[in-house]
Write an enzyme that holds these catalytic residues in place. Structure first.
Site, PDB file in Angstrom:
ATOM      1  N   GLN A 275       0.840  -1.196   0.000  1.00  0.00           N
ATOM      2  CA  GLN A 275       0.000   0.000   0.000  1.00  0.00           C
ATOM      3  C   GLN A 275       0.877   1.249   0.000  1.00  0.00           C
ATOM      4  O   GLN A 275       2.090   1.171   0.199  1.00  0.00           O
ATOM      5  CB  GLN A 275      -0.899   0.008   1.239  1.00  0.00           C
ATOM      6  CG  GLN A 275      -0.120  -0.003   2.549  1.00  0.00           C
ATOM      7  CD  GLN A 275      -0.945  -0.422   3.737  1.00  0.00           C
ATOM      8  OE1 GLN A 275      -2.166  -0.404   3.709  1.00  0.00           O
ATOM      9  NE2 GLN A 275      -0.285  -0.803   4.828  1.00  0.00           N
ATOM     10  N   HIS A 307      -8.599   3.851  19.865  1.00  0.00           N
ATOM     11  CA  HIS A 307      -7.875   2.663  20.300  1.00  0.00           C
ATOM     12  C   HIS A 307      -8.219   2.263  21.730  1.00  0.00           C
ATOM     13  O   HIS A 307      -8.211   1.070  22.051  1.00  0.00           O
ATOM     14  CB  HIS A 307      -6.369   2.877  20.132  1.00  0.00           C
ATOM     15  CG  HIS A 307      -5.924   2.840  18.704  1.00  0.00           C
ATOM     16  ND1 HIS A 307      -5.713   3.974  17.957  1.00  0.00           N
ATOM     17  CD2 HIS A 307      -5.697   1.793  17.863  1.00  0.00           C
ATOM     18  CE1 HIS A 307      -5.346   3.642  16.735  1.00  0.00           C
ATOM     19  NE2 HIS A 307      -5.329   2.330  16.653  1.00  0.00           N
ATOM     20  N   ASP A 329       0.459  -0.147  12.933  1.00  0.00           N
ATOM     21  CA  ASP A 329       0.950   1.124  13.466  1.00  0.00           C
ATOM     22  C   ASP A 329       1.387   1.028  14.916  1.00  0.00           C
ATOM     23  O   ASP A 329       1.997   1.951  15.457  1.00  0.00           O
ATOM     24  CB  ASP A 329      -0.115   2.206  13.321  1.00  0.00           C
ATOM     25  CG  ASP A 329      -1.480   1.753  13.837  1.00  0.00           C
ATOM     26  OD1 ASP A 329      -1.543   1.142  14.921  1.00  0.00           O
ATOM     27  OD2 ASP A 329      -2.488   2.008  13.144  1.00  0.00           O
ATOM     28  N   ASP A 383      -0.968 -12.400   5.962  1.00  0.00           N
ATOM     29  CA  ASP A 383      -2.392 -12.160   5.812  1.00  0.00           C
ATOM     30  C   ASP A 383      -3.116 -12.736   7.024  1.00  0.00           C
ATOM     31  O   ASP A 383      -2.865 -13.879   7.434  1.00  0.00           O
ATOM     32  CB  ASP A 383      -2.891 -12.827   4.535  1.00  0.00           C
ATOM     33  CG  ASP A 383      -4.394 -12.739   4.378  1.00  0.00           C
ATOM     34  OD1 ASP A 383      -4.899 -11.656   4.065  1.00  0.00           O
ATOM     35  OD2 ASP A 383      -5.062 -13.777   4.609  1.00  0.00           O
ATOM     36  N   ALA A 384      -4.020 -11.943   7.613  1.00  0.00           N
ATOM     37  CA  ALA A 384      -4.683 -12.357   8.847  1.00  0.00           C
ATOM     38  C   ALA A 384      -5.478 -13.637   8.655  1.00  0.00           C
ATOM     39  O   ALA A 384      -5.495 -14.517   9.540  1.00  0.00           O
ATOM     40  CB  ALA A 384      -5.587 -11.232   9.361  1.00  0.00           C
ATOM     41  N   ASP A 402      -8.211  -5.139  14.409  1.00  0.00           N
ATOM     42  CA  ASP A 402      -8.050  -3.726  14.069  1.00  0.00           C
ATOM     43  C   ASP A 402      -7.800  -3.642  12.567  1.00  0.00           C
ATOM     44  O   ASP A 402      -6.693  -3.390  12.109  1.00  0.00           O
ATOM     45  CB  ASP A 402      -6.875  -3.143  14.863  1.00  0.00           C
ATOM     46  CG  ASP A 402      -6.703  -1.647  14.641  1.00  0.00           C
ATOM     47  OD1 ASP A 402      -7.657  -1.008  14.169  1.00  0.00           O
ATOM     48  OD2 ASP A 402      -5.616  -1.131  14.939  1.00  0.00           O
TER      49      ASP A 402
END
Length: 545
Positions: A275, A307, A329, A383-384, A402
């Site tokens: 990305q 959060h 992040d 990848d989740a 998230d």
């Protein structure tokens, strides 16, 4: 790609009275025409993929954008093929002019689309749909020009040596489909990662115009008069000059357009293999904003509200082992590490570039409390969905999803019943799963579809919402400058396998900055008041977002 072209009916006068006068042997001439078909097919598919990729990035929902581009383009190819029949008597000159126009339109399409998005996207009103209108216009124009290639190429190859129409079509189709394969593979694996969308489209246009000019001015130049050759040469040189000038200025254009989109405070802009990451602010007292593929993912003024609401309700109970899906992040990890008793935090994010930035950028690493420097945090670049398939059962006390908004096509599988079934399997007895489910006020059906999907996976749910003032934070698939439509809340669903989890904060934890028990209870009641009945579960084969 080319479409089938019907041969002339029996008895129809031929458009050419004799074979072409070539500077090479006929077999060599046929090979050169088929080579040009190969190159043009590869360029045409690159134009298609470039429009789909850029439209998905700028406007979201890749399925819709791909459907619009491909359907409009295929329709236009049929119209272009019909329209080009009138040019068959002037096949060489027509094909040369056609390729020059296609190279100019296709090569500049990405820059034009991005420019309209960057400089008119904030005007609102009629201009808000400017990128969509331009996307359709480019799809039509490129499709018309690609479709018009077929009758002209058929005429040129027949001028070299007459053969049955079926054999000529077979030769053209073979070269076309192989070229499409090469272009389709070159775009994601070579052009996009190494050159980016803008430069790759300009380079494709240059290849296109050179191939067309070489075929006509080199092989069929005797079919053209002196004036036609001169005009065609000037047109091709002009197009090549425009593309070359744009390529030289592409970096300056990209910086200017990025500032038009994100403001003058852009501090970091990197394109990873996954990305585009842009950081603005974060120095001189200015709040840090993190954009992923153009969508505001972290708003410095409001990120703690988001959060804290995401992580802390799920931490009420056993929480020694925490899994964070997404959250590269490091901000969700920061909140989890604030709880005593946390022994391990696994972060699964597909973009190692984001994690690297969260470790090294002073502003972002300061905002996440240097979470990645904590030895309890372990990062997995994966990848989740695939990671959960391979994870051990009953491993985690808390799973925090998230993830990007459920309305974004690439995220649909991460909000599916199958995905939540895998997450449920990873929960230890008494474990909890919390999911960011998008804004409630502006997209209630999406939110309650997430809740229904969790229930379909065998989980008991407790939905809640939290107000947020930063318009567009954790934005959905459609970026908008309309403040009235921008998301101003965040919806969450807390879930457990055994019983409905209570919406309570851990009484042993320190007081939070933005969230209290009274506010959390009110947030749960506020979410229940928006309930949409009849929402059905979303699955991999039947997504409902």
């Amino acid at each position: 790609m080319i479409e089938a072209h019907a041969p002339a009916p029996p008895g129809a006068p031929p458009s050419w009275r004799g074979p072409a006068r070539l500077p090479v042997r006929p077999d060599t001439g046929r090979f050169l025409v088929l080579a040009c078909v190969f190159v043009c097919a590869a360029c045409g598919l690159v134009y298609e993929l470039e429009l789909v990729a850029l439209a998905s990035y700028l406007m979201g929902d890749s399925v819709t954008q791909a459907s619009v581009v491909l359907s409009v383009m295929v329709f236009a190819m049929g119209i272009g093929s019909l329209a080009a029949k009138r040019l068959r008597r002037f096949a060489a000159a027509g094909f040369g002019a056609l390729e020059a126009a296609l190279a100019l339109v296709g090569g500049c399409s990405a820059m034009a689309l991005y420019a309209v998005f960057a400089w008119t996207g904030a005007w609102g009103g009629l201009w808000a749909n400017g990128p969509r209108v331009l996307l359709v216009a480019f799809s039509l124009a490129i499709g018309l020009l690609i479709g018009a290639e077929v009758p002209l190429l058929m005429e040129l190859i027949q001028r070299i040596r007459r053969q049955d129409a079926g054999g000529a079509v077979a030769d053209l189709f073979a070269a076309d489909y192989v070229g499409a394969l090469v272009g389709g593979l070159a775009f994601p694996f070579l052009l996009l990662p190494f050159l980016g969308q803008l430069t790759s489209s300009l380079l494709t246009g240059a290849v296109n115009v050179v191939a067309g000019a070489a075929l006509v001015l080199g092989l069929f130049r005797r079919d053209l008069g002196c004036r036609a050759r001169a005009l065609l040469l000037v047109a091709n040189v002009t197009v090549l000059g425009v593309l070359a000038s744009a390529a030289v200025l592409v970096d300056d254009f990209e910086r200017a357009s990025r500032q038009a989109v994100y403001g003058d405070d852009v501090r970091v802009a990197v394109q990873t293999g996954v990305q585009e990451i842009v950081l603005t602010g974060g120095v001189g007292g200015r709040p840090l904003d993190l954009y992923l593929d153009g969508r505001l993912r972290v708003g410095g003024r409001e990120e703690r509200r988001y959060h804290e609401a995401l992580v802390h309700p799920a931490m009420n109970g056993p929480h020694a082992r925490v899994l964070i899906l997404g959250g590269g992040d490091g901000l969700a990890a920061r909140e989890a590490l604030a709880h005593p008793g946390v022994r391990r935090v696994d972060v699964v994010d597909p973009d190692p570039g984001l994690v690297r930035l969260a470790r090294t950028d002073p502003a972002l690493s300061g905002l996440n409390g240097h979470a990645y420097g904590d030895p309890r945090v372990h990062v997995n670049a994966a990848d989740a969905f695939q990671w959960l398939r391979e994870a051990s059962t009953a491993t985690y006390d808390v799973v925090v999803a998230d993830l990007p908004d459920p309305g974004i096509t690439a995220s649909t599988k991460l909000y599916s019943q199958e995905f939540y079934g895998l997450a449920r399997r990873a929960l230890a007895p008494g474990g909890r799963l919390v999911v960011h489910a998008g804004p409630v006020a502006t997209r209630p059906r999406v939110f309650w579809t997430v809740e229904a999907t969790l229930r379909a996976a065998g989980l008991r749910t407790a939905p809640y919402r939290v107000d947020g003032r930063a318009a567009g934070f954790t934005a959905g698939p459609d970026r908008t400058s309309d403040a009235a439509r921008a998301p101003r809340d965040w919806g969450f669903v807390l879930a457990a396998a055994d019983a409905r989890p209570p919406l309570r904060l851990d009484p042993r934890e320190r007081p939070l900055r933005t969230l209290t028990q009274a506010a959390l209870t009110a947030d749960g009641r506020a979410a229940d008041g928006t309930r949409v009945t009849g929402a059905r579960a979303s699955t991999l084969v039947h997504p409902r977002y």
